[in-house]
Motif scaffolding. Structure first.
Motif, PDB file in Angstrom:
ATOM      1  N   ARG A  75     -11.430  -5.305   3.592  1.00 50.94           N
ATOM      2  CA  ARG A  75     -10.389  -4.660   2.797  1.00 50.94           C
ATOM      3  C   ARG A  75     -10.825  -3.238   2.509  1.00 50.94           C
ATOM      4  O   ARG A  75     -11.994  -2.925   2.563  1.00 50.94           O
ATOM      5  N   GLY A  78      -8.113  -9.876   2.380  1.00 51.08           N
ATOM      6  CA  GLY A  78      -8.664  -9.179   3.555  1.00 51.08           C
ATOM      7  C   GLY A  78      -8.445  -9.965   4.837  1.00 51.08           C
ATOM      8  O   GLY A  78      -9.148  -9.780   5.830  1.00 51.08           O
ATOM      9  N   TYR A 110       0.837  -1.212   0.000  1.00 47.83           N
ATOM     10  CA  TYR A 110       0.000   0.000   0.000  1.00 47.83           C
ATOM     11  C   TYR A 110       0.870   1.259   0.000  1.00 47.83           C
ATOM     12  O   TYR A 110       0.655   2.200   0.759  1.00 47.83           O
ATOM     13  N   ASP A 167       5.400   3.315   7.940  1.00 51.29           N
ATOM     14  CA  ASP A 167       5.642   3.428   6.491  1.00 51.29           C
ATOM     15  C   ASP A 167       5.293   4.821   6.007  1.00 51.29           C
ATOM     16  O   ASP A 167       4.722   5.624   6.743  1.00 51.29           O
ATOM     17  N   LEU A 178      -4.406  -8.684   8.145  1.00 48.42           N
ATOM     18  CA  LEU A 178      -4.447  -7.997   9.452  1.00 48.42           C
ATOM     19  C   LEU A 178      -5.264  -8.782  10.473  1.00 48.42           C
ATOM     20  O   LEU A 178      -4.974  -8.733  11.673  1.00 48.42           O
TER      21      LEU A 178
END
Ligand code: ADP
Length: 535
Positions: A473, A483, A428, A454, A486
């Protein structure tokens, strides 16, 4: 006045019990029992002791008078006295009489003989004589020849009893009595005793004395033993009334305490009842939770076994689609090849999905002892960075790690956590900006905080909680995923007693933090240190 007559002591007691008179007149000579004995019995009984008793006798001797008063009678009158005088005396007794309910005695706190007496007379000889006589009886006696000064002191409430001369310079005895009575506050517990001494023994003087508010009228010619008895009787009565009032107050206070105690007891009972209800509700909740846990567990087992069983047929679809693609490529037209391509890609994605699902199930499954050991997070970070060499190369990502602790965890699972977070940080990223990722740690009071920072897309506030849920997601251009990454991280961290969350500035980047609490599983609950094993 209502008068009831009784012919004997026994009949008298019966009447007294029946109607509780305001005042008792008793003859000294009664059939069987004499008046003094009768009087003593009345005064010994807590229910009747407050009723004033007047002794009547035909015997006019000083000794009879004294015997009567010593037995506890409040007054003593000769039968030969004028009836008006008798009535005046009765009224004087009634004036003092207060409501006296039956009470339990607790002993006299103060004796009437400790009373403070003031004698007022313009003759110093008479004063010092009287004072000495009374002091011999233990009374505290003050003398004054100035009646006006005496009036001030009396109004201040310094005395229990005042002996006042009928004739005094400045103010006469009756006026003195009237002023004292007028100044008395209605709330005073008992009024002061006023005894008028006088050289006059005629009916007119005596009546004037009583009318002015005197409690007794004693001729100066009387023997001092008579005067002493006539002072003792009303004082005894005054102290008795005082005591009764005190007992009453005490009873009232006790009643208030009782009511308060009762209210407290009821409140405690109510609290206990509420606590019982709460305990019952908690028990129900615990049962419901247990059922929910069991249902969840069954569902997880089911998902795990389905996922497992799907892998084999899926592998067949994937393998044979690829075979078709390779072996019959020249016999199929372009569209058929495209369809087979969809099959291959679909099978690949489904395989990834099932793998993630199985990882998630494994991460959150409560399968008894999780193998925990002291794991160096510097090593974990190095492994994760190594494993992501491909994506790093492709995107030009830089990953650096500061000092990381050694923690007592399941190493394989926590490596997955760090790897998922770093992989997401690369995935991402902001278009056109090479990812820069740093892994750091911080000691907290009761554990370690590990953070992965990040410079990517960031997470909007409304997604910061949901992204940790299963299959959740946030659609990003060009990114694919299941998804589950995490959700797997959260499953692993919470199983270890920790938590995971994100802080982010959308468009600037994100910091994913996870907290690993110290584990108190050493002997005696001591904190485990690196190198130690849990019991
Ligand atoms: P997946 O990556 O398969 O979508 P995850 O559970 O790993 O699933 O992530 C859930 C969502 O959280 C992602 O879809 C993504 O939008 C967001 N996300 C995760 N990590 C980051 C990150 N470092 N920066 C921005 N968004 C992220």
């Amino acid at each position: 006045m209502d008068v009831t007559v009784a012919g004997s002591a026994e009949a008298g007691f019966a009447e007294i019990a029946r109607q509780r008179p305001d005042v008792i007149l008793v003859d000294y000579h009664l059939p069987g029992r004499n008046g003094a004995e009768f009087c003593r019995e009345i005064k010994a009984n807590v229910n009747t002791r407050a009723i004033p008793v007047m002794m009547l006798t035909s015997e006019d001797s000083d000794s009879a008078q004294m015997r009567g008063l010593e037995s506890g009678a409040d007054d003593y009158v000769s039968k030969s006295s004028d009836t008006d005088i008798l009535a005046s005396r009765i009224l004087a007794l009634l004036r003092e009489s207060g409501a006296a309910p039956p009470v339990v005695l607790q002993g006299l706190e103060k004796q009437y003989s400790e009373a403070r007496i003031l004698a007022i007379d313009d003759s110093p000889t008479y004063l010092s004589y009287i004072a000495q006589e009374l002091r011999n009886e233990n009374y505290t006696v003050d003398t004054l020849d100035d009646p006006l000064r005496a009036l001030e002191l009396v109004k201040e409430g310094r005395y229990d009893c005042v002996l006042v001369d009928f004739q005094m310079p400045g103010i006469d005895g009756p006026k003195f009595c009237r002023e004292v009575r007028a100044a008395a506050s209605p709330s005073a517990s008992t009024s002061i005793i006023l005894i008028m001494l006088s050289g006059h023994e005629d009916k007119g003087h005596i009546q004037r004395g009583f009318e002015a508010g005197a409690d007794d009228y004693v001729p100066k010619s009387a023997d001092t033993s008579v005067l002493r008895a006539r002072i003792a009787a009303p004082l005894r009565r005054k102290y008795l009334l005082d005591q009764n009032r005190r007992i009453l107050d005490e009873l009232r206070e006790r009643e208030v305490k009782l009511i308060r105690a009762q209210a407290e007891r009821e409140a405690a009972e109510y609290r206990a009842m509420m606590a019982d209800q709460l305990a019952a509700a908690n028990l129900e909740l615990e049962n419901a939770n247990r059922q929910l846990d069991r249902a969840n567990h069954e569902l997880e087992e089911f998902a795990y076994s389905i996922g497992h069983d799907l892998q084999e047929p899926l592998r067949m679809i994937g393998v044979y689609s690829q075979l078709l693609q390779r072996k019959y490529a020249d016999q199929l037209d372009a569209q058929a090849q495209q369809f087979i391509g969809f099959c291959v890609e679909g099978a690949r994605r489904m395989d990834q999905f099932i793998k993630d699902l199985l990882t998630y199930a494994q991460a959150t499954r409560d399968d008894g002892a999780v193998p925990q050991e002291w794991v160096d997070f510097n090593q974990i970070a190095a492994n994760a960075i190594d494993n992501l060499a491909g994506p790093r190369r492709e995107t030009g990502a830089v990953v650096d790690a500061g000092f990381l602790p050694t923690l007592y965890v399941d190493g394989t699972r926590f490596q997955q956590v760090v790897q998922n977070l770093v992989a997401n940080a690369i995935k991402y990223r902001k278009p056109g900006v090479p990812p820069h990722i740093s892994i750091s740690s911080k000691r907290e009071d009761d554990g370690w905080l590990i953070s992965v920072r990040d410079n990517g897309l960031g997470v909007e506030p409304e997604h910061r909680e949901t992204i940790f849920a299963l299959f959740k997601r946030v659609q990003r251009e060009g990114s694919t995923g299941t998804g589950l990454g995490l959700a797997i991280c959260r499953g692993i961290v919470t199983r270890r007693g920790g938590k995971i969350w994100v802080e982010s500035e959308p468009g600037q980047g994100s910091v994913f933090h996870f907290f690993v609490p110290d584990q108190d599983t050493g002997p005696g609950g001591a904190k485990l240190e690196p190198g130690e094993q849990s019991a």
